[in-house]
Motif scaffolding. Structure first.
Motif, short mmCIF file in Angstrom:
data_model
loop_
_atom_site.label_atom_id
_atom_site.label_comp_id
_atom_site.label_asym_id
_atom_site.label_seq_id
_atom_site.Cartn_x
_atom_site.Cartn_y
_atom_site.Cartn_z
N MET A 116 0.49 -0.75 -0.07
CA MET A 116 0.12 0.57 -0.11
C MET A 116 1.22 1.61 -0.06
N GLY A 117 1.81 2.01 0.59
CA GLY A 117 2.64 2.43 1.36
C GLY A 117 2.15 3.94 1.46
N VAL A 118 1.64 4.96 2.21
CA VAL A 118 1.39 6.12 2.44
C VAL A 118 1.65 6.73 3.06
N THR A 119 2.63 6.48 4.20
CA THR A 119 3.31 6.94 5.63
C THR A 119 4.96 6.72 5.28
N GLY A 120 5.38 8.12 5.73
CA GLY A 120 7.18 7.87 5.63
C GLY A 120 7.83 7.39 4.39
N ASP A 121 8.87 7.70 4.14
CA ASP A 121 10.03 7.87 3.64
C ASP A 121 11.36 6.66 3.53
N VAL A 122 11.21 5.69 4.21
CA VAL A 122 12.85 4.79 4.74
C VAL A 122 12.45 4.29 3.09
N ALA A 123 14.21 4.40 2.40
CA ALA A 123 13.89 3.14 1.73
C ALA A 123 13.85 1.64 2.16
N GLU A 124 12.82 1.83 2.18
CA GLU A 124 12.53 -0.33 1.99
C GLU A 124 11.57 -0.32 1.97
N GLU A 178 -5.05 3.58 -22.59
CA GLU A 178 -4.00 4.38 -22.75
C GLU A 178 -2.96 4.59 -21.93
N GLN A 179 -3.50 4.62 -20.30
CA GLN A 179 -3.39 4.71 -19.36
C GLN A 179 -3.49 4.48 -18.22
N TYR A 180 -2.75 3.55 -16.72
CA TYR A 180 -3.14 3.13 -16.00
C TYR A 180 -2.87 3.80 -14.83
N VAL A 181 -3.10 4.10 -13.83
CA VAL A 181 -2.40 4.66 -12.68
C VAL A 181 -2.81 3.78 -11.57
N VAL A 182 -1.46 3.45 -10.84
CA VAL A 182 -1.84 2.30 -9.57
C VAL A 182 -1.50 3.58 -8.15
N LEU A 183 -2.20 3.91 -7.69
CA LEU A 183 -2.02 4.74 -6.24
C LEU A 183 -1.49 3.95 -5.17
N GLY A 184 -0.74 4.42 -4.61
CA GLY A 184 -0.03 3.39 -3.88
C GLY A 184 0.51 2.06 -4.04
N ALA A 185 1.39 1.84 -5.09
CA ALA A 185 1.08 0.66 -6.25
C ALA A 185 1.97 -0.38 -5.57
N GLY A 186 2.77 -0.36 -4.57
CA GLY A 186 3.61 -0.90 -3.48
C GLY A 186 4.32 -2.16 -3.93
N SER A 228 -7.04 1.96 -6.94
CA SER A 228 -6.81 2.60 -5.71
C SER A 228 -7.15 1.89 -4.54
N THR A 229 -6.11 0.26 -4.67
CA THR A 229 -6.40 -0.15 -3.57
C THR A 229 -6.30 -0.85 -2.30
N GLY A 230 -6.42 -0.75 -1.48
CA GLY A 230 -5.71 -0.61 -0.55
C GLY A 230 -5.18 0.43 0.31
N VAL A 231 -5.46 1.34 -0.16
CA VAL A 231 -5.43 2.94 0.20
C VAL A 231 -5.94 3.40 0.98
N THR A 232 -7.57 4.24 0.68
CA THR A 232 -9.04 4.54 1.39
C THR A 232 -8.27 4.92 3.08
N MET A 233 -8.89 2.86 3.25
CA MET A 233 -8.31 3.49 5.60
C MET A 233 -7.05 4.05 6.06
N TYR A 234 -6.61 3.97 5.02
CA TYR A 234 -4.68 4.79 5.71
C TYR A 234 -4.67 6.50 5.68
N LEU A 235 -5.62 6.69 4.81
CA LEU A 235 -5.98 8.52 5.02
C LEU A 235 -7.45 9.09 5.57
N THR A 236 -7.08 9.76 5.61
CA THR A 236 -8.39 11.21 6.78
C THR A 236 -10.11 10.78 5.40
N ARG A 237 -10.86 11.48 5.81
CA ARG A 237 -11.77 11.31 4.72
C ARG A 237 -12.03 12.67 3.88
N GLU A 238 -10.86 13.51 4.84
CA GLU A 238 -10.72 14.10 4.02
C GLU A 238 -10.01 14.63 2.24
#
Length: 283
Positions: free
Chosen positions: A1-9, A84-92, A168-178
Motif C-alpha cells: 500500500m504505502g502512504v506514510t514515511g520515506d525510508v528506503a525500504e 492508454e493510461q493505467y494509474v496505480v495509487l499506493g502501488a506497493g 486505489s486498492t488498500g489505500v483509503t483506510m490509511y487516509l483521512t476522509r478529507e
C-alpha cells in the motif's frame, strides 16, 4: 500500500500483500485467480516466510482470496477497456507491469505507479537487480500523498485528457476522509470514460462474524505500527461520496460478485470476505 514515511525500504503492508498473492499460488489448489510470484521475488523474504503468523494458510484463506480477486478485477478492467493510461495509487509491490508487458506492447499503454519515495526507490532497485528493469512505458512516480501528488503525476507524463483506469486498492483506510474526498474529486475530473476502482474497508460490525477477529487484529496491528486505519465506509457512504465528487456513475462490487466471477465451483473455502470491498466509478 504505502502512504506514510520515506525510508528506503519495502512497506510492510505491501510485502504482506505480495506474500499473500504468492501463497494463493503455493497453498491453494488450481485454478488460480491470479498467478503472481514476482512480488515474492521482489520482497525476497527469508526461507521461513510461510511460518509467519500472518501467513497461516487456514486463517488467511478468505483474506488472500480478497487480495487476488481485487487485483484480478482491476487488471481485467484495464485490458477490457483498452485505455492508454493505467494509474496505480499506493502501488506497493504491484507486478502488473512485469506480468503483463504484452498489454503495454499491444495497446501503447502507459503504467504510472504512484507511491512514497522511500519504498518506491527500494522497488526500483529490486526491479533492476532482478533484471526486470523499468521500461519507458512504466513510470515510477514518487509522491507525498498529503501534498501535490496530482502535480507529480502530471510531471511524469500523465495526461488527464485521455481515458484512464485509476486503481486505489488498500489505500483509503490509511487516509483521512478529507484526503479520500480530495482524491475522489481529482479523479472525477478525468476525461470522460475514465474509470476509478477503489477498495474500502467496511466497519468491523459489517464483516462476517468469523472474519471479525482477523479484521480487529489488523486494526490493532496497524495502530501499533504507527499507520492506523483512519477511514471506514459502508457501501452507501462511499457511493454517495463518489456521486458528490462528480462521478457520472458509481457502483458497489460486493464480495458475492467477485465470488461468482472468480471462485464459482470451489469447495475449499477460498472465497473473498466482505471486509474490504470494491467500488467502481465512471467519469
Amino acid at each position: 500500500m504505502g502512504v506514510t514515511g520515506d525510508v528506503a525500504e519495502a512497506d510492510h503492508t505491501a510485502v504482506r500483500v505480495a506474500l499473500w498473492r504468492a501463497l494463493h499460488v503455493r497453498a491453494d489448489p488450481p485454478p488460480h485467480v491470479l498467478e503472481d510470484e514476482i512480488g515474492l521475488r521482489l520482497a525476497d523474504p527469508d526461507d521461513g516466510w510461510r511460518d509467519r503468523p500472518d501467513m497461516d494458510v487456514a486463517a488467511t484463506r478468505r483474506t488472500r482470496a480478497s487480495i487476488v480477486a481485487r487485483t484480478r478485477y482491476v487488471e481485467d478492467l484495464v485490458v477490457e477497456r483498452g485505455v492508454e493510461q493505467y494509474v496505480v495509487l499506493g502501488a506497493g509491490l504491484d507486478t502488473f507491469a512485469q506480468r503483463r508487458p504484452e498489454v503495454a506492447a499491444a495497446g501503447g499503454l502507459r503504467v504510472f505507479e504512484v507511491d512514497r519515495p522511500g519504498p518506491q526507490a527500494w522497488k526500483r532497485r529490486r526491479l533492476l537487480d532482478l533484471g526486470f528493469g523499468v521500461p519507458q512505458w512504466l513510470r515510477l512516480v514518487p509522491v507525498d500523498f498529503e501534498g501535490d501528488w496530482w502535480g507529480r503525476l502530471a510531471e511524469a507524463g500523465f495526461d488527464p485528457g485521455r481515458p484512464t483506469v485509476v486503481a486505489s486498492t488498500g489505500v483509503t483506510m490509511y487516509l483521512t476522509r478529507e484526503a479520500v474526498t480530495a482524491m475522489f474529486r481529482l479523479v472525477a475530473g478525468l476525461a470522460p470514460g475514465s474509470m476509478f476502482v477503489t477498495t474500502f474497508l467496511r466497519p468491523p460490525a459489517d464483516v462476517e462474524p468469523e472474519q471479525r477477529p482477523q479484521l480487529e487484529a489488523a486494526v490493532a496491528g496497524a495502530r501499533a505500527a504507527g499507520t492506523p486505519f483512519l477511514s471506514f465506509f459502508r457501501p452507501a457512504e462511499i457511493l454517495a461520496l463518489a456521486r458528490e465528487s462528480g462521478f457520472r456513475e458509481a457502483r458497489h462490487v460486493p464480495a458475492e460478485e467477485l465470488d461468482r466471477r472468480y471462485f464459482t465451483g470451489r469447495t475449499d473455502g477460498v472465497r473473498p470476505s466482505r471486509g474490504e470491498e470494491l467500488m467502481v466509478a465512471t467519469t
